[in-house]
Design a protein around this motif. Structure first.
Motif, mmCIF file in Angstrom:
data_model
loop_
_atom_site.group_PDB
_atom_site.id
_atom_site.type_symbol
_atom_site.label_atom_id
_atom_site.label_comp_id
_atom_site.label_asym_id
_atom_site.label_seq_id
_atom_site.Cartn_x
_atom_site.Cartn_y
_atom_site.Cartn_z
ATOM 1 N N PRO A 137 0.796 -1.241 0.000
ATOM 2 C CA PRO A 137 0.000 0.000 0.000
ATOM 3 C C PRO A 137 0.822 1.281 0.000
ATOM 4 C CG PRO A 137 -0.946 -1.591 1.521
ATOM 5 C CD PRO A 137 0.359 -2.164 1.067
ATOM 6 N N ASP A 138 2.039 1.255 0.588
ATOM 7 C CA ASP A 138 2.848 2.475 0.675
ATOM 8 C C ASP A 138 3.913 2.555 -0.415
ATOM 9 O OD1 ASP A 138 4.438 0.403 1.612
ATOM 10 O OD2 ASP A 138 5.321 1.569 3.253
ATOM 11 N N GLU A 139 3.773 1.737 -1.468
ATOM 12 C CA GLU A 139 4.809 1.656 -2.490
ATOM 13 C C GLU A 139 4.338 2.207 -3.834
ATOM 14 O OE1 GLU A 139 7.433 -2.188 -0.981
ATOM 15 O OE2 GLU A 139 5.872 -2.485 -2.502
ATOM 16 N N ARG A 158 2.382 3.153 -11.295
ATOM 17 C CA ARG A 158 1.364 2.624 -10.393
ATOM 18 C C ARG A 158 1.657 3.134 -8.980
ATOM 19 N NH1 ARG A 158 -0.480 1.502 -14.538
ATOM 20 N NH2 ARG A 158 -1.592 -0.354 -15.229
ATOM 21 N N THR A 159 0.599 3.321 -8.200
ATOM 22 C CA THR A 159 0.755 3.722 -6.806
ATOM 23 C C THR A 159 -0.051 2.791 -5.915
ATOM 24 O OG1 THR A 159 -1.104 5.275 -6.940
ATOM 25 C CG2 THR A 159 1.099 6.158 -7.381
ATOM 26 N N GLY A 160 0.480 2.505 -4.721
ATOM 27 C CA GLY A 160 -0.246 1.705 -3.747
ATOM 28 C C GLY A 160 -1.434 2.456 -3.177
ATOM 29 N N ARG A 198 0.747 11.493 -2.153
ATOM 30 C CA ARG A 198 1.466 12.649 -2.698
ATOM 31 C C ARG A 198 2.008 12.438 -4.116
ATOM 32 N NH1 ARG A 198 2.744 16.614 1.023
ATOM 33 N NH2 ARG A 198 2.205 16.106 3.173
ATOM 34 N N TRP A 199 1.899 11.235 -4.630
ATOM 35 C CA TRP A 199 2.419 10.940 -5.953
ATOM 36 C C TRP A 199 1.346 10.287 -6.794
ATOM 37 C CZ3 TRP A 199 6.951 13.218 -6.702
ATOM 38 C CH2 TRP A 199 7.724 13.508 -5.572
ATOM 39 N N VAL A 218 9.557 1.090 -5.092
ATOM 40 C CA VAL A 218 10.097 1.946 -4.036
ATOM 41 C C VAL A 218 8.978 2.362 -3.097
ATOM 42 C CG1 VAL A 218 11.918 2.843 -5.524
ATOM 43 C CG2 VAL A 218 9.786 4.106 -5.322
ATOM 44 N N LYS A 219 9.342 2.733 -1.889
ATOM 45 C CA LYS A 219 8.374 3.357 -0.994
ATOM 46 C C LYS A 219 8.084 4.779 -1.479
ATOM 47 C CE LYS A 219 9.520 0.884 3.282
ATOM 48 N NZ LYS A 219 8.157 0.464 3.682
ATOM 49 N N ALA A 220 6.876 5.254 -1.229
ATOM 50 C CA ALA A 220 6.535 6.626 -1.619
ATOM 51 C C ALA A 220 7.458 7.635 -0.957
ATOM 52 C CB ALA A 220 5.077 6.923 -1.265
#
Length: 439
Positions: free
Chosen positions: A62-64, A120-122, A127-128, A176-178
């Protein structure tokens, strides 16, 4: 059209979000079943252990964030990894696998620098968004550790991304982590943007950050390997902050490059090859005093065993040796009398926290710190790129193109680039140190 092709073509966020994530991707990796291949070998040639090929695509936490990597860079941790020293990195992945099984794989995708596009975002990322152009910072931090609110580098399970984790930046995609992401500097190409963060942020914490040496105007700073990946950013930061850099290099050609950077005081290390005793330390200290009139208040250390005794000796009374690594060996020997009786300090420094990375990325984005990129290889030749670093046949940083089909792509702010000047942005490009290139 595939997701990778769409990124290269400059597709918008909607199209990127619509296209499927591939089940596998191309990455530079080590193989777990080869971890003992260099046992007893005199030359642990990383070209034998580094492979480029298909690896499985992991699911996102979720935070990646999943980044389509346009370019990456070689760091010395990639060399250590490919030599399986000091231990095979699969030991790190096995430990991480106890809490996150995705990382414990038969292949370890390396790389602690990258520039690319978010695809893609978790679910927890705020913020991204898809389509953002980003660079990555290397600290893989456990945000649930309370000390992360004070300094992420003190978290109990701190890891170097792409070294102590899987799915690193030497690949077409990276996970990567956000909290590793920063906006790509708009005036830089993909490969120029990709080469900075690990070394520039590490040097920033060592010299400028409140947890490092806290350099002040007028401080004399002795920098080992001053045209290397760390040293080239260290010299820039010293000059920007009003310090007096004294750069140590291994050849006359590197000394000339250092002077072109604006470092007036240069020491050719070839005159001090044996740094194992106090006589050599005294000669080195005398040379620093001859150049600038006083001992260095700060010594910028990362070479380790070969130089550490000299560093402790030459530092001024009440001065500091700040160290972030040991490329020539971890076990250091020095005369402790010169440390305690002259009230010197040894400061350990590792990477940089997210705020420090943000601060140095701002300097790069403003055109106050410039890339130290000297050569660029395609991802298919990652092993050759790493070998160049392993054998010290390079200066500055060695870049790697991943999805980017050619160099000099990705620039958005041409006006800033023109104001800075190509001669400054490309100062390291094409430079050779007198050693044959690795082809």
């Amino acid at each position: 059209m595939t997701l990778a092709q769409a990124v290269v073509a400059g597709a918008g966020p909607e199209e990127l979000a619509r296209l499927e994530v591939p089940p596998a991707y191309r990455g530079a990796h080590l193989r777990k079943d080869e971890a003992g291949m260099f046992d007893g070998a005199a030359d642990k040639d990383v070209r034998l252990s580094l492979h480029v090929g298909q690896v499985p695509m992991p699911e996102l936490a979720p935070d990646e964030v999943l980044v389509a990597v346009m370019a990456s860079a070689i760091n010395f941790n990639t060399v250590w990894s490919a030599m399986f020293e000091p231990i095979p990195t699969f030991a790190f992945l096995e430990r991480l696998g106890r809490t996150d099984p995705r990382h414990d794989q038969a292949a370890h995708v390396l790389g602690s620098d990258a520039a690319g596009v978010v695809v893609r975002t978790g679910a927890a990322v705020r913020r991204w968004k898809v389509g953002d152009r980003v660079v990555t910072s290397p600290a893989y931090v456990d945000g649930e550790d309370p000390v992360a609110q004070h300094d992420g580098m003190l978290t109990a399970d701190l890891r170097a991304w792409g070294f102590e984790t899987n799915f690193g930046g030497l690949a077409d995609f990276a996970v990567v982590k956000a909290t590793q992401l920063l906006a790509k500097p708009r005036h830089l190409s993909w490969e120029e943007a990709a080469c900075n963060m690990l070394c520039a942020a590490t040097a920033y914490r060592m010299l400028v950050g409140e947890r490092g040496a806290r350099m002040r105007q007028g401080d004399v700073v002795l920098l080992w390997g001053a045209t290397g990946g760390l040293g080239a950013y260290g010299v820039q930061l010293v000059k920007n902050g009003g310090g007096i850099p004294v750069g140590v290099v291994s050849t006359a050609e590197k000394g000339e490059l250092l002077r072109r950077m604006g470092c007036e005081h240069v020491i050719d290390r070839s005159g001090f090859e044996d740094l194992g005793d106090e006589k050599a330390w005294r000669r080195l200290g005398g040379e620093v005093r001859r150049l600038v009139g006083e001992d260095p208040g700060i010594v910028f250390e990362h070479t380790g065993r070969e130089t550490f005794g000299a560093s402790v000796y030459v530092a001024a009374r009440g001065g500091a040796v700040v160290t972030c690594g040991s490329s020539s060996g971890y076990m250091h020997a020095y005369d402790n009398r010169h440390l305690w009786m002259r009230l010197k300090r040894v400061i350990g420094s590792h990477g940089a926290n997210y705020q420090e990375c943000h601060e140095v990325n701002r300097l790069i984005s403003l055109g106050m710190v410039h890339p130290a990129l000297s050569r660029v290889y395609p991802l298919a030749r990652t092993a050759d790129a790493a070998r160049a670093v392993q054998t010290n046949r390079h200066v500055g940083k060695v870049g790697v193109l991943a999805l980017a089909p050619a160099e000099d792509l990705g620039v958005e702010d041409y006006a800033l680039r023109e104001r800075i000047g190509e001669e400054r942005l490309r100062m390291f490009r094409g430079f050779t140190s007198g050693a044959p290139a690795v082809l």
